[in-house]
Design an enzyme around this catalytic site. Structure first.
Site, PDB file in Angstrom:
ATOM      1  N   ALA A  97       0.863  -1.183   0.000  1.00 55.39           N
ATOM      2  CA  ALA A  97       0.000   0.000   0.000  1.00 55.39           C
ATOM      3  C   ALA A  97       0.905   1.240   0.000  1.00 55.39           C
ATOM      4  O   ALA A  97       2.110   1.139   0.245  1.00 55.39           O
ATOM      5  CB  ALA A  97      -0.900   0.003   1.221  1.00 55.39           C
ATOM      6  N   GLN A 116       1.653   3.660   1.988  1.00 47.13           N
ATOM      7  CA  GLN A 116       2.555   3.859   3.140  1.00 47.13           C
ATOM      8  C   GLN A 116       3.167   2.530   3.597  1.00 47.13           C
ATOM      9  O   GLN A 116       3.302   2.276   4.801  1.00 47.13           O
ATOM     10  CB  GLN A 116       1.809   4.547   4.277  1.00 47.13           C
ATOM     11  CG  GLN A 116       1.617   6.037   4.070  1.00 47.13           C
ATOM     12  CD  GLN A 116       2.943   6.822   4.112  1.00 47.13           C
ATOM     13  OE1 GLN A 116       3.944   6.371   4.652  1.00 47.13           O
ATOM     14  NE2 GLN A 116       2.936   8.013   3.514  1.00 47.13           N
ATOM     15  N   SER A 117       3.537   1.694   2.665  1.00 46.69           N
ATOM     16  CA  SER A 117       4.110   0.389   3.012  1.00 46.69           C
ATOM     17  C   SER A 117       5.455   0.533   3.729  1.00 46.69           C
ATOM     18  O   SER A 117       6.389   1.142   3.202  1.00 46.69           O
ATOM     19  CB  SER A 117       4.309  -0.423   1.727  1.00 46.69           C
ATOM     20  OG  SER A 117       5.131  -1.551   1.979  1.00 46.69           O
ATOM     21  N   ASN A 118       5.538  -0.059   4.922  1.00 52.50           N
ATOM     22  CA  ASN A 118       6.810  -0.117   5.640  1.00 52.50           C
ATOM     23  C   ASN A 118       7.731  -1.161   5.029  1.00 52.50           C
ATOM     24  O   ASN A 118       8.947  -1.047   5.078  1.00 52.50           O
ATOM     25  CB  ASN A 118       6.568  -0.476   7.111  1.00 52.50           C
ATOM     26  CG  ASN A 118       5.662   0.520   7.799  1.00 52.50           C
ATOM     27  OD1 ASN A 118       5.998   1.686   7.909  1.00 52.50           O
ATOM     28  ND2 ASN A 118       4.498   0.065   8.251  1.00 52.50           N
ATOM     29  N   ALA A 130       7.966  -1.811   1.850  1.00 52.41           N
ATOM     30  CA  ALA A 130       8.613  -1.196   0.688  1.00 52.41           C
ATOM     31  C   ALA A 130       9.842  -0.402   1.135  1.00 52.41           C
ATOM     32  O   ALA A 130      10.924  -0.527   0.567  1.00 52.41           O
ATOM     33  CB  ALA A 130       7.632  -0.289  -0.046  1.00 52.41           C
TER      34      ALA A 130
END
Ligand SMILES: *Cc1c(COP(=O)(O)O)cnc(C)c1O
Length: 337
Positions: free
Chosen positions: A73, A75-77, A79
């Site tokens: 998504a 705000q992927s952590n 990523a």
């Protein structure tokens, strides 16, 4: 259990601290609360994806990958942590971000994890909510292969049998820390999403016969689907490790999806309360998408008497506070006085 049979790189700050939370334990008047600080794994401000990436990136190196593709998504952590380690290993990192929440504001789409992805040198592109992200990653991989590159695809959240090995190790690490200080852990609670964290923990705890029950607080899928995902991945990871999948019993997989609210990444009142409480009682930052909802679940379950006074309950802090700056208007904060 012997995860040393698998290739691994070492870049996480381990073991992460296990700390008492006396102030919030007192405020809630329930069990003794402890926190396992996997927000302090070190890589690009830390988080739970780092343990998974130690095994996944070792596999990418073994396969001679020169580029990494992953998705999440906005705000992927996952990523962010993937970009950080890919850059360090000299690999190009391609991130596909799904606009899963529908938020169109600038902060959400450019601050927090998104900004850090770019600082780490990643290439980012976005996809509409509901896109088949696995197909999108495969399509990009084919393009890169056509250009003579060797891409390596990491599934969302790093949740496959390779990544889950990181949390098999975490289960052993936590149990050892508890044993070293004669702490009897009655429950381990954490936020569960793409399922690799819980699958690894459940398998690790079962494999060493620790007797520590793992309780996942869901942030997206309904309970039945979440538990199926975790159980399936725990069994696949067992097989990958050469174990009998029956080492994990179905009833050891417990998830509660009562704290999701309107959906993934959508703020809830109880999340706001949880984030503020931990920030103000313990000086610890949670996040709006995962650990805030996980801790909100823990608070509610304590208030309902699910966890008893005198018990020791460990909350696994999976990280994510970087995304707070993507949610500037969520916390009803006072202005200057
Ligand atoms: C990804 C993530 C989780 C969920 O872990 P899964 O292994 O995907 O279930 C929890 N907390 C944070 C902060 C995360 O980034």
């Amino acid at each position: 259990m012997h995860t040393s049979n698998f290739s691994r790189l070492h870049f996480a700050h381990l073991p992460t601290p296990l700390e008492p939370m006396q102030n919030i334990s007192k405020a809630l008047g329930g069990p003794n609360l402890w926190i396992k600080r996997d927000d302090c794994t070190g890589l690009s401000s830390g988080g739970n994806k780092t343990r998974k990436l130690e095994f996944i990136m070792a596999d990418a190196v073994d396969q001679k990958a020169d580029s990494i593709i992953t998705q999440g998504a906005t705000q992927s952590n996952h990523a962010r942590q993937t970009c950080a380690i890919a850059g360090k290993l000299g690999m190009r990192c391609h991130i596909l971000l799904e606009s899963r929440t529908g938020f169109e504001d600038d902060a959400y789409n450019h601050n927090g994890n998104v900004m850090l992805n770019q600082l780490h040198g990643a290439t980012i592109s976005t996809r509409p909510a509901g896109t088949d992200m696995n197909a999108a990653m495969e399509e990009l991989a084919q393009k890169l292969r056509d250009d003579g590159k060797h891409p390596y695809i990491i599934p969302g959240g790093g949740s496959n049998e390779i990544g889950a090995l990181g949390y098999v190790n975490a289960a052993i690490e936590l149990t050892t820390q508890a044993n070293d200080r004669s702490l009897k852990i009655d429950h381990l609670v954490h936020a569960t999403g793409s399922s690799g964290t819980q699958a690894g923990l459940v398998l690790g705890m079962a494999g060493i016969n620790s007797g520590i029950p793992v309780y996942g607080v869901g942030v997206r899928a309904p309970k039945a689907k979440q538990e199926d995902m975790v159980y399936d991945l725990a069994q696949r990871t067992a097989v990958y490790m050469g174990l009998n999948p029956s080492v994990v019993a179905r009833e050891q997989v417990v998830a509660n999806s009562d704290y999701v609210g309107e959906g993934y990444g959508q703020p809830t009142k109880s999340m706001v309360e949880a984030v503020k409480m931990l920030a103000q009682y313990e000086g610890i930052l949670l996040d709006p998408v995962y650990s805030g909802k996980g801790f909100a679940g823990l608070i509610d379950l304590i208030r309902k008497g699910h966890f008893k006074k005198g018990e020791n309950v460990v909350f696994l802090h999976t990280g994510g506070s970087v995304s707070l700056s993507g949610y500037p208007d969520t916390f009803d904060l006072p202005g200057y006085i």
